[in-house]
Each structure stands twice: as structure tokens, then as C-alpha cells.
Motif scaffolding. Structure first.
Motif, PDB file in Angstrom:
ATOM      1  N   ASP A 549       0.826  -1.216   0.000  1.00  0.00           N
ATOM      2  CA  ASP A 549       0.000   0.000   0.000  1.00  0.00           C
ATOM      3  C   ASP A 549       0.855   1.259   0.000  1.00  0.00           C
ATOM      4  O   ASP A 549       0.532   2.251   0.665  1.00  0.00           O
ATOM      5  N   MET A 550       1.929   1.240  -0.742  1.00  0.00           N
ATOM      6  CA  MET A 550       2.877   2.354  -0.721  1.00  0.00           C
ATOM      7  C   MET A 550       2.215   3.644  -1.195  1.00  0.00           C
ATOM      8  O   MET A 550       1.471   3.673  -2.170  1.00  0.00           O
ATOM      9  N   GLN A 551       2.479   4.718  -0.465  1.00  0.00           N
ATOM     10  CA  GLN A 551       1.945   6.036  -0.789  1.00  0.00           C
ATOM     11  C   GLN A 551       2.836   6.691  -1.847  1.00  0.00           C
ATOM     12  O   GLN A 551       4.047   6.791  -1.673  1.00  0.00           O
ATOM     13  N   VAL A 552       2.227   7.127  -2.944  1.00  0.00           N
ATOM     14  CA  VAL A 552       2.971   7.747  -4.039  1.00  0.00           C
ATOM     15  C   VAL A 552       2.399   9.133  -4.293  1.00  0.00           C
ATOM     16  O   VAL A 552       1.200   9.294  -4.527  1.00  0.00           O
ATOM     17  N   SER A 553       3.267  10.145  -4.232  1.00  0.00           N
ATOM     18  CA  SER A 553       2.888  11.527  -4.497  1.00  0.00           C
ATOM     19  C   SER A 553       3.741  12.021  -5.661  1.00  0.00           C
ATOM     20  O   SER A 553       4.970  11.910  -5.628  1.00  0.00           O
ATOM     21  N   GLN A 554       3.095  12.562  -6.707  1.00  0.00           N
ATOM     22  CA  GLN A 554       3.816  13.003  -7.902  1.00  0.00           C
ATOM     23  C   GLN A 554       3.186  14.281  -8.458  1.00  0.00           C
ATOM     24  O   GLN A 554       1.999  14.534  -8.263  1.00  0.00           O
ATOM     25  N   LEU A 555       4.006  15.053  -9.163  1.00  0.00           N
ATOM     26  CA  LEU A 555       3.542  16.219  -9.911  1.00  0.00           C
ATOM     27  C   LEU A 555       3.642  15.872 -11.388  1.00  0.00           C
ATOM     28  O   LEU A 555       4.744  15.695 -11.920  1.00  0.00           O
ATOM     29  N   LEU A 556       2.490  15.764 -12.057  1.00  0.00           N
ATOM     30  CA  LEU A 556       2.456  15.202 -13.408  1.00  0.00           C
ATOM     31  C   LEU A 556       1.873  16.151 -14.442  1.00  0.00           C
ATOM     32  O   LEU A 556       1.539  15.729 -15.539  1.00  0.00           O
ATOM     33  N   GLY A 557       1.746  17.431 -14.133  1.00  0.00           N
ATOM     34  CA  GLY A 557       1.232  18.355 -15.138  1.00  0.00           C
ATOM     35  C   GLY A 557       0.590  19.585 -14.548  1.00  0.00           C
ATOM     36  O   GLY A 557       0.791  20.690 -15.021  1.00  0.00           O
ATOM     37  N   SER A 558      -0.242  19.404 -13.530  1.00  0.00           N
ATOM     38  CA  SER A 558      -0.853  20.572 -12.879  1.00  0.00           C
ATOM     39  C   SER A 558      -0.615  20.458 -11.387  1.00  0.00           C
ATOM     40  O   SER A 558       0.416  20.859 -10.876  1.00  0.00           O
TER      41      SER A 558
END
Length: 733
Positions: A549-558
Motif C-alpha cells: 500500500d505504498m503512498q505515491v505523491s507526484q507532480l504530473l502536469g498541474s
């Protein structure tokens, strides 16, 4: 049942890592022949390192876990001045640049890392200074002004450290007075107009009953990102830090340490460089380490903290209480296009964190064969944030700030923990522990759109409030066998936990507001040995981590996306070697290898500049921020000359390619880096003088990249520092 599952897990990892076990057995056999008889690791001898990794004082080579220790002398010899400088010295530790370097960077151990620019998400690495949990990442970037030792514990440390230590721990201790007046003053100058001054003084005020320490640090430097239009260069430093401690001994069995520390940061970060802007043909001189912003890049950061530590010697046990309060606040301004174009009219964000922690524990012995550590822990943390974003005149949509956000996350954590070490036989030790944690969190967030421009940049109006309550039981189990007085093998099972996270950043959709808790379970085997009459130290570890259940935070465009990525498996090996063939010559090397991949990650986001939307599955891809290899090697030579010792040091460090988003596109990746440093100087009993070069070959390398296509910036990149040269002068009191 936990113990049975742990035993089965250790058996599986032994099968999976058979070659490592063979190396361990071979090295241990060599130790039987090569080493002289010695006391069985109980008494510190010359060259031994004492650590507090398990909340008690132990010899490094007797602690059955993967741990690296960097002493004050080693840090000085390597030219380490900040927390970020330590990362390259330790295997399987990496840090991505993030939006503002270590202010909101992506620090990872053994492939587990989190992009923490979103204040609703916490890092999986715990940072402790003199036993005090430092909280969020904007507390990390401090000058190491009076450090005695840094211990890096790899793998989950859920039992004894607990709070957000799913990846590992940096355990930092500072210098303590011993009844004599001591101190050091250090001045460093270099190119880019670098001036760094650090120093501390400590000693008695009223005998050993009242002692004190004062530490100060100051650094000022022009930016290494050149401004093409003559404005403020990027990554300019202006930081002042301090720490003051009063050491009291009101009775023969009681000590009290009272500490205040803080920093004032007025730097001008580059944050990143815009390397691809839609519809703009950027000149080649923009690549790399150049900016051309027409709106300010700036940072105002003010952190401080208070702590009180009480130790009571109760005979067979030591009772310890650690009470701490920390407050950190920063406000940052950024020109997102980093050009003379007026695309981003304003981008300002401000985060404030208040953190209170209380730990009460007892450590001691129950007979000759049993040692214990147990206690309770409480923390209260509140993070508030607000962001202001508006488009500039060149978009044709300029006006008052359009996107306004306000958010907060409040967390209360309660834990009880216990760890027992049982000397089963002369050479066999069994170590087990449990930590029961309950963490309650609540979040409130609102994103408003004053001009109706939100849909154009992918940031719609929305609001939400949510609460969670997570409970976890994290066990550890370790079995160690002392092959000889100077060689030990061990097997370890450990579980770590991090509670739920919330999205209170710039939010592109109601689909990514929340991520549930994550956990990691590690099975590890290792060898610790001193060979060849202690001229050679060889430590090895191999591990398998199941990451759920790994938490993934990304900035992918906005805006920032947040979700749980399902499952991942991380397999790895670590090796550390120190060779001292003669007293004047020392070689050291370390290497870490990771095979870190997603096992299950459905509907992972695609960067907007690559088409946007989602990919059906990222299973089999490399985990974000996890290089295959990290490595470091150095050679150090000292030779006596009048009036002291000539000192020469060469060091090499690097890592292989790393990806910054889950689809593993080449566009948003960072290539391999190989950095060479050199240092030469004269060391005497009273003073030292060094000349140094860092990044001798002036290699340019990417430390982070993301997509901001919503405002026309199709790709950003942050870079590591170029070649720097300088001199350091130190005086020892």
C-alpha cells in the motif's frame, strides 16, 4: 504467530540470498584464523565505535542490524557541513532534489522515499537529534555545527524509533561537555563567494553540576545557477543557525539537558530550471544551471525548538524522559517558468508546522542474560498551509491571483514499545520487540478559484474534510551468532508503518485526496567482522522488503497526485569495507544494490507532456527515486611533518540512473553520476588547514525532474552543484 511468520521469513530470505550467506561464512572462517583473541565485544578498544542505535550504548560491531556510523573526525575529514552532504557516504541512501532541494526533497533509504512537498504527506525516514524527533523535512537542512556522530539505520525501525521510520533512521548526536573547557572554530571560503563560519564552545559554569554549550553556524554564498539577465543567481545561501544547551546534574544519579536551537534562512533557491516551455525555443546556453526569471525566487524560513532530557540512574535501569516542542515555518516565492516570459504571475506557498513530542522509557538489565528497553511515546503535530497561484500577462489571462488554497492536517500519535535482548548462550543472542501505535489524523482543505481559470490549469475548485484512525503492531525479531570475538552473523525480521496521508497541495482532482496507511516488512541477514588483526573491517547485509500500500505523491502536469500504489518488492545488498594496512593509510568503500520494483500499481499517472491520462499498470517498473547502485570510496593518507601531519584525501561517490515518475519515462529521469573530490591539508593539535575541490570534473547531473504543463512548462530539472573549490581553517580550543 508473529514469531513463526518471522522465522519462516528469515528462512526464505536465507534461501533467496544464499550467495551472501556463503560470503558471510567464508569471511567468518577467515576471521577465526586471522584475528587475535579479544574480549567478546563488551569493552570498547581503540578503533571501536560506540552507537546508540537501540537506545543504549553499544559497540557498532555488536549491533545486529545494518547501520553506518560517521564520527565528527570522519565528517570533518570528508568536508561534510550539512545533513545533505552525508547522503553520498552511506550505501543505499539517496536524495532527490524535489522542488527546493532538501527543503522538500525526496530522501530515501533502501528504495523507500516520499516526495514531501505536499504537507499532508510525511517522509518515511526519521531524523533524530539527541533523541528528539525533528518532524518534517524542512527541519533537516541544518548546518552540522557541533555533531559528534551520525548513525544511519537502514530498514524499518518501528520498535524503538517508531514514528515514520518505515525506511530507516538518521540518529544524530551532538558534542557533550566532560568537565573541561573545549571548543572549535571553523572558517571556510570558496568560489561563488562562499563564506561559512561554524563553531562551538562548551565547559563548566559551576563545576560538573552545571555545564553549558553554545554552537553557532553561518553560511553565505552566491548562487550556482547563473541568471542570464543579471538578476539574483539561483541557490544563493544565507543561513544562520544556533544551538545552546545547559547540562545540569542536580544529584549523583540525575542529569538534565535543556536545549534551544533554531535557524534563520533567507536564501534564494533556484528550485529548478525550466528546460522545456511550450512554444518557446530555448537557447542552448540555458542548459544547465541557468535561470532567467523575471519574478523573484525567494525563501524565508524560521525554525526553532526546545527540548528537555532527564536521565535518572535507578541502579539496574536508566529512566529517560524526552520532552520537545518544535516550530518550523517557511514562505517561498517561485517564478515557475524561470524565464523573462510572464506565464506564472505569482506562485507563493507557506507551510507552518508545530510539533510536540514526549517519550518516557526505561532501559536496563534483568540478570546477566536479559537486557530491555521499554516505554511510551506521544506526539501532536499540526501542519497548516496556504498557496496563491495566478497566471501572468503573457497568457492573456492575467489578473488577481486565481487559485487560492488553505489546508491543515492535525495528527496525534500514541505508542507503547518494548524490546528485549536475551543472551541465549555464550555466542547466541535473541532480540525481539513490539510497538503498538495508534495515530489519529484529521484534514481540512479548500481550493478556490477567484477568476474561473482553475479548469484551464487543471486545478478545479473543491473542498473536503476527513478524519482517520490507524492502529498498527510493528514487531522485530533478530537472531545473532558470535562466530568469533570479532565476527558475528545475524538474521533479522522487522516491520515498519506509516499512517494515512492527505492531499493539501495544489489538487488536480477529487480522485487523489487521500492515501491509506502503508507498511514495509524486511527480512535481512548480515555479517559484521573485523579481520587481519582488525586492519580490515567487512560488514555485509542482504535483504528483501515487502512494501504494501505504498503512498505515491507526484507532480504530473498541474497539481499533485496522491494514491496508494499497491505492492512492491525491494531486494538489495550492502557492503562496507574499511582497510588500514598501516596507521598512516586508510581506505574505505561502500556499495549498495537495489532491485526495487512495483509488483502491483494499476492506473498510474502519465506526465501531461507525454500525453497525460493513466497507464493501465506500472507493474515491473522501477520505484520512483530508487537507483540500482549507490557507491562511495575514499583513500586517506597522513604523514608527520613539522608542525603536524600532512593530510591527503581522495573520494569518489555516485549512483546509477533514477526515475522521478512511475511510468519510468526517459524524459523524467536522472542519469548516472560519478563525483570526485580531493582534499589536502595540514593537521596539528591546535589547528587545521585544508584546500579542497568538490566535483573535480565539474559533472552536470539531474537530481529531480517534473512536469508543469498546465502553465506551459513541459519539463523542469534540478541539478547538483558544479565544481567548487575553497579552503578551510579550523582552531581547536
Amino acid at each position: 504467530m508473529t514469531a513463526i511468520r518471522a522465522a519462516i521469513g528469515v528462512r526464505r530470505v536465507l534461501q533467496a540470498l544464499g550467495p551472501i550467506a556463503l560470503v558471510a561464512a567464508t569471511a567468518a572462517a577467515a576471521q577465526d584464523v586471522a584475528s587475535k583473541p579479544a574480549e567478546a565485544g563488551a569493552e570498547a578498544q581503540d578503533g571501536d565505535v560506540v552507537v546508540t542505535a537501540r537506545r543504549t550504548r553499544e559497540l557498532l560491531q555488536t549491533v545486529p542490524m545494518s547501520i553506518s556510523a560517521l564520527s565528527a573526525d570522519q565528517l570533518a575529514q570528508a568536508g561534510v557541513n550539512t545533513f545533505a552532504d552525508t547522503v553520498a557516504l552511506v550505501p543505499n541512501v539517496a536524495m532527490g532534489g524535489g522542488i527546493a532541494g532538501v527543503l522538500q526533497g525526496q530522501l530515501g533509504i533502501r528504495g523507500i522515499s516520499t516526495l514531501v512537498r505536499n504537507p499532508g504527506v510525511e517522509a518515511g525516514v526519521g531524523i533524530y537529534v539527541d533523541g528528539v524527533y525533528m518532524g518534517r523535512s524542512d527541519n533537516y537542512n541544518q548546518e552540522l555545527i557541533d555533531t559528534a556522530q551520525i548513525e544511519v539505520l537502514r530498514g524499518p525501525q518501528g520498535t524503538l524509533f517508531g514514528k515514520n521510520t518505515i525506511a530507516g533512521v538518521f540518529n544524530i548526536t551532538t558534542q557533550r561537555p566532560d568537565g573541561a573547557t573545549k571548543g572549535e572554530a571553523r572558517l571556510e571560503v570558496g568560489n561563488y563567494d562562499l563564506v561559512r563560519a561554524q563553531g562551538y564552545v562548551m565547559g563548566p559554569l559551576a563545576g560538573e553540576a552545571v555545564q553549558a554549550k553554545l554552537s553557532l553556524g553561518y553560511v553565505n554564498r552566491d548562487g550556482v545557477y547563473r541568471h542570464l539577465s543579471g538578476g539574483q543567481n539561483g541557490d544563493a545561501l544565507a543561513l544562520f543557525s544556533y544551538r545552546g544547551t545547559l547540562y545540569l546534574q542536580p544529584g549523583e544519579r540525575t542529569t538534565i539537558d535543556l536545549t534551544v536551537d533554531g535557524l534563520r534562512d533567507r536564501g534564494h533557491p533556484a528550485f529548478f530550471q525550466a528546460v522545456d516551455i511550450a512554444g518557446v525555443d530555448l537557447p542552448t546556453e540555458r542548459m544547465p544551471l541557468t535561470i532567467d526569471n523575471n519574478k523573484p525566487n525567494a525563501l524565508r524560513r524560521d525554525n526553532y525548538g526546545f527540548s528537555g532530557t532527564i536521565n535518572i540512574d535507578a541502579g539496574d535501569a536508566t529512566i529517560t524522559s524526552i520532552t520537545a516542542y518544535r516550530r518550523s515555518k517557511f514562505t517561498a516565492l517561485l517564478d515557475d517558468d524561470q524565464s523573462q516570459l510572464d506565464i506564472a504571475g505569482i506562485d507563493r506557498w507557506s507551510d507552518t508546522t508545530r510539533l510536540f513530542t514526549q517519550e518516557l522509557r526505561a532501559a536496563g538489565e534483568a540478570g546477566a542474560a536479559l537486557k530491555y528497553v521499554g516505554g511510551i511515546f506521544y506526539s501532536y503535530q499540526k501542519v497548516t498551509t496556504d498557496r496563491i497561484f495566478g497566471l501572468g500577462a503573457d497568457t492573456g489571462l492575467a489578473g488577481l491571483p486565481s487559485i487560492l488554497t488553505k489546508g491543515s492536517v492535525t495528527a496525534r500519535s500514541y505508542a507503547a514499545f518494548a524490546n528485549l535482548t536475551w543472551q541465549v548462550a555464550d555466542r547466541v543472542s535473541l532480540d525481539g520487540g513490539l510497538r503498538l501505535t495508534k495515530e489519529d489524523k484529521s484534514a481540512a482543505f479548500a481550493q478556490s478559484d477567484t477568476l474561473g481559470l482553475g479548469p484551464l490549469v487543471g486545478l478545479p475548485p473543491l473542498s473536503y474534510a476527513r478524519s482517520t484512525s490507524d492502529t498498527d503492531l510493528s514487531p522485530t525479531l533478530t537472531l545473532s551468532y558470535q562466530l568469533t570475538p570479532r565476527a558475528m552473523v545475524y538474521g533479522r525480521f522487522a516491520r515498519g508503518f506509516k499512517s494515512a496521508s492527505f492531499n493539501i497541495d495544489l489538487v488536480p482532482s477529487t480522485n487523489g485526496l487521500f492515501a491509506g496507511p502503508e507498511n514495509a516488512t524486511t527480512y535481512e541477514i548480515g555479517l559484521k567482522s573485523d579481520l587481519l588483526d582488525r586492519a580490515l573491517r567487512l560488514n555485509l547485509a542482504g535483504f528483501v522488503t515487502r512494501y504494501s500500500d505504498m503512498q505515491v505523491s507526484q507532480l504530473l502536469g498541474s497539481g499533485v497526485t496522491l494514491d496508494n500504489a499497491g505492492k512492491a518488492t525491494i531486494k538489495g545488498v550492502e557492503a562496507e569495507v574499511v582497510l588500514t594496512p598501516v596507521r598512516a593509510l586508510r581506505f574505505s568503500a561502500s556499495a549498495g544494490y537495489l532491485d526495487a520494483r512495483y509488483d502491483r500499481y494499476a492506473n498510474c499517472g502519465i506526465p501531461a507532456s507525454l500525453g497525460g491520462g493513466t497507464q493501465a499498470s506500472c507493474a515491473g517498473n522501477r520505484i520512483v527515486g530508487a537507483p540500482d547502485w549507490t557507491y562511495h570510496a575514499d583513500a586517506q593518507y597522513t604523514h608527520p611533518i613539522a608542525p603536524g601531519d600532512l593530510f591527503v584525501r581522495l573520494s569518489f561517490s555516485g549512483q546509477t540512473k533514477v526515475y522521478y515518475e512511475a511510468t519510468n519515462s526517459q524524459r523524467f529521469s536522472g542519469g548516472a553520476r560519478h563525483l570526485l573530490d580531493a582534499r589536502v591539508g595540514l593537521q596539528t593539535r591546535r589547528w587545521d588547514a585544508y584546500a579542497w575541490i568538490k566535483n573535480l570534473t565539474d559533472q552536470r547531473y539531474v537530481t529531480y525532474a517534473d512536469d508543469r504543463s498546465a502553465i506551459g512548462v513541459r519539463k523542469t530539472a534540478a541539478y547538483g552543484e558544479p565544481r567548487t573549490v575553497g579552503a578551510t581553517f579550523a582552531v581547536h580550543l
